[in-house]
Design a protein around this motif. Structure first.
Motif, mmCIF file in Angstrom:
data_model
loop_
_atom_site.group_PDB
_atom_site.id
_atom_site.type_symbol
_atom_site.label_atom_id
_atom_site.label_comp_id
_atom_site.label_asym_id
_atom_site.label_seq_id
_atom_site.Cartn_x
_atom_site.Cartn_y
_atom_site.Cartn_z
ATOM 1 N N GLN A 1 0.835 -1.203 0.000
ATOM 2 C CA GLN A 1 0.000 0.000 0.000
ATOM 3 C C GLN A 1 0.868 1.251 0.000
ATOM 4 O OE1 GLN A 1 -3.318 0.348 -0.177
ATOM 5 N NE2 GLN A 1 -3.552 -1.857 -0.389
ATOM 6 N N GLY A 2 0.331 2.308 -0.540
ATOM 7 C CA GLY A 2 1.049 3.571 -0.541
ATOM 8 C C GLY A 2 1.060 4.184 -1.926
ATOM 9 N N PRO A 3 1.602 5.382 -2.026
ATOM 10 C CA PRO A 3 1.583 6.077 -3.315
ATOM 11 C C PRO A 3 2.536 5.430 -4.321
ATOM 12 C CG PRO A 3 2.882 7.295 -1.719
ATOM 13 C CD PRO A 3 2.231 6.169 -0.978
ATOM 14 N N VAL A 4 2.203 5.600 -5.592
ATOM 15 C CA VAL A 4 3.056 5.108 -6.663
ATOM 16 C C VAL A 4 4.213 6.087 -6.825
ATOM 17 C CG1 VAL A 4 3.185 4.535 -9.111
ATOM 18 C CG2 VAL A 4 1.115 4.018 -7.819
ATOM 19 N N THR A 5 5.417 5.570 -6.668
ATOM 20 C CA THR A 5 6.603 6.396 -6.794
ATOM 21 C C THR A 5 7.493 5.824 -7.897
ATOM 22 O OG1 THR A 5 7.853 5.074 -5.207
ATOM 23 C CG2 THR A 5 6.568 6.935 -4.318
ATOM 24 N N PHE A 6 8.512 6.585 -8.253
ATOM 25 C CA PHE A 6 9.466 6.122 -9.257
ATOM 26 C C PHE A 6 10.178 4.857 -8.772
ATOM 27 C CE2 PHE A 6 13.699 6.313 -11.311
ATOM 28 C CZ PHE A 6 13.274 6.135 -12.620
ATOM 29 N N HIS A 7 10.454 4.778 -7.469
ATOM 30 C CA HIS A 7 11.115 3.601 -6.914
ATOM 31 C C HIS A 7 10.220 2.363 -7.033
ATOM 32 C CE1 HIS A 7 14.533 5.796 -5.544
ATOM 33 N NE2 HIS A 7 13.788 6.619 -4.833
ATOM 34 N N ARG A 8 8.942 2.546 -6.879
ATOM 35 C CA ARG A 8 8.014 1.419 -7.005
ATOM 36 C C ARG A 8 7.978 0.913 -8.446
ATOM 37 N NH1 ARG A 8 2.682 0.919 -3.623
ATOM 38 N NH2 ARG A 8 4.262 1.499 -2.155
ATOM 39 N N ILE A 9 8.025 1.824 -9.396
ATOM 40 C CA ILE A 9 8.071 1.431 -10.809
ATOM 41 C C ILE A 9 9.388 0.713 -11.106
ATOM 42 C CG2 ILE A 9 8.141 2.326 -13.171
ATOM 43 C CD1 ILE A 9 6.181 4.529 -12.150
ATOM 44 N N GLN A 10 10.479 1.216 -10.547
ATOM 45 C CA GLN A 10 11.762 0.538 -10.708
ATOM 46 C C GLN A 10 11.716 -0.861 -10.099
ATOM 47 O OE1 GLN A 10 14.344 3.449 -8.814
ATOM 48 N NE2 GLN A 10 15.321 3.863 -10.790
ATOM 49 N N GLY A 11 11.033 -1.007 -8.982
ATOM 50 C CA GLY A 11 10.871 -2.329 -8.365
ATOM 51 C C GLY A 11 10.104 -3.276 -9.266
ATOM 52 N N GLY A 12 9.077 -2.765 -9.935
ATOM 53 C CA GLY A 12 8.326 -3.595 -10.865
ATOM 54 C C GLY A 12 9.183 -4.068 -12.033
ATOM 55 N N ILE A 13 10.023 -3.170 -12.532
ATOM 56 C CA ILE A 13 10.930 -3.535 -13.623
ATOM 57 C C ILE A 13 11.964 -4.550 -13.137
ATOM 58 C CG2 ILE A 13 12.728 -2.643 -15.158
ATOM 59 C CD1 ILE A 13 11.074 0.004 -15.207
ATOM 60 N N ALA A 14 12.499 -4.311 -11.943
ATOM 61 C CA ALA A 14 13.484 -5.238 -11.386
ATOM 62 C C ALA A 14 12.884 -6.623 -11.180
ATOM 63 C CB ALA A 14 14.026 -4.701 -10.064
ATOM 64 N N ALA A 15 11.642 -6.681 -10.739
ATOM 65 C CA ALA A 15 10.979 -7.967 -10.539
ATOM 66 C C ALA A 15 10.787 -8.695 -11.868
ATOM 67 C CB ALA A 15 9.630 -7.761 -9.843
ATOM 68 N N TYR A 16 10.448 -7.965 -12.909
ATOM 69 C CA TYR A 16 10.285 -8.574 -14.237
ATOM 70 C C TYR A 16 11.614 -9.160 -14.715
ATOM 71 C CZ TYR A 16 8.672 -9.043 -19.080
ATOM 72 O OH TYR A 16 8.324 -9.535 -20.307
ATOM 73 N N LEU A 17 12.690 -8.418 -14.524
ATOM 74 C CA LEU A 17 14.005 -8.916 -14.920
ATOM 75 C C LEU A 17 14.418 -10.111 -14.056
ATOM 76 C CD1 LEU A 17 15.836 -5.527 -15.551
ATOM 77 C CD2 LEU A 17 14.882 -7.106 -17.245
ATOM 78 N N LEU A 18 14.084 -10.061 -12.779
ATOM 79 C CA LEU A 18 14.361 -11.205 -11.905
ATOM 80 C C LEU A 18 13.593 -12.444 -12.353
ATOM 81 C CD1 LEU A 18 14.452 -9.738 -8.283
ATOM 82 C CD2 LEU A 18 16.196 -11.168 -9.353
ATOM 83 N N LEU A 19 12.361 -12.252 -12.800
ATOM 84 C CA LEU A 19 11.601 -13.392 -13.332
ATOM 85 C C LEU A 19 12.355 -14.058 -14.478
ATOM 86 C CD1 LEU A 19 7.893 -12.136 -13.426
ATOM 87 C CD2 LEU A 19 8.771 -14.122 -12.194
ATOM 88 N N GLY A 20 12.898 -13.244 -15.375
ATOM 89 C CA GLY A 20 13.649 -13.809 -16.495
ATOM 90 C C GLY A 20 14.865 -14.591 -16.034
ATOM 91 N N VAL A 21 15.582 -14.078 -15.045
ATOM 92 C CA VAL A 21 16.769 -14.769 -14.544
ATOM 93 C C VAL A 21 16.378 -16.051 -13.801
ATOM 94 C CG1 VAL A 21 18.744 -14.555 -12.974
ATOM 95 C CG2 VAL A 21 18.115 -12.647 -14.453
ATOM 96 N N ILE A 22 15.280 -16.002 -13.063
ATOM 97 C CA ILE A 22 14.812 -17.198 -12.345
ATOM 98 C C ILE A 22 14.430 -18.295 -13.325
ATOM 99 C CG2 ILE A 22 12.905 -18.089 -10.926
ATOM 100 C CD1 ILE A 22 13.055 -15.370 -9.408
ATOM 101 N N TRP A 23 13.685 -17.932 -14.359
ATOM 102 C CA TRP A 23 13.313 -18.943 -15.360
ATOM 103 C C TRP A 23 14.550 -19.491 -16.053
ATOM 104 C CZ3 TRP A 23 8.951 -21.372 -15.212
ATOM 105 C CH2 TRP A 23 7.805 -20.749 -14.728
#
Length: 137
Positions: free
Chosen positions: A24-46
């Motif tokens: 919960q909380g406001p959408v910040t640039f760091h949160r968007i960066q976290g979403g991108i980092a998670a997507y890249l982590l998904l690729g590395v995990i697979w």
């Protein structure tokens, strides 16, 4: 060589990053960066998972998997599958490899849709979201 410990560590890191991204909380640039980092982590995990399957079942993939030494070939296959581009140069032939490829191909678009939906719902003002749920007056 693929290590199961590194695969589990990456999954744990993904859980932590997603927990911070979707909290919960406001959408910040760091949160968007976290979403991108998670997507890249998904690729590395697979990629790690593909390498693990190939280690357990040699020949689980057909194509030039041995042309690129080390894990880079699996990273290539993973991101091609995650983004559903699928060039077809490396093909999963073992049932376990096919199952992983199918799961990753579904994960990629679903992740993007869920991430966008969650960030948009967080960005909506609290009063506006209550008004939308209440319906027309």
């Amino acid at each position: 060589m693929i290590d199961l410990t590194s695969l589990l560590s990456l999954v744990l890191l993904l859980v932590v990053v997603l927990g911070q991204t979707f909290r919960q909380g406001p959408v910040t640039f760091h949160r968007i960066q976290g979403g991108i980092a998670a997507y890249l982590l998904l690729g590395v995990i697979w990629a790690q998972a593909f390498g693990f399957v190939e280690m357990l079942r040699p020949g689980a993939f057909s194509g030039p998997t041995d042309v690129i030494p080390g894990p880079r070939g699996w990273v290539y296959l993973s991101f091609i599958t995650l983004t559903t581009v699928g060039y077809g140069d490396i093909v999963p032939v073992h049932p376990a490899a096919r199952s992983l490829a199918m799961l990753e191909a579904v994960t990629g678009p679903l992740y993007v849709a869920i991430l966008l939906a969650r960030l948009v719902s967080l960005a909506v003002a609290p009063g506006a979201s209550r008004d939308l749920r209440a319906g027309p007056r």
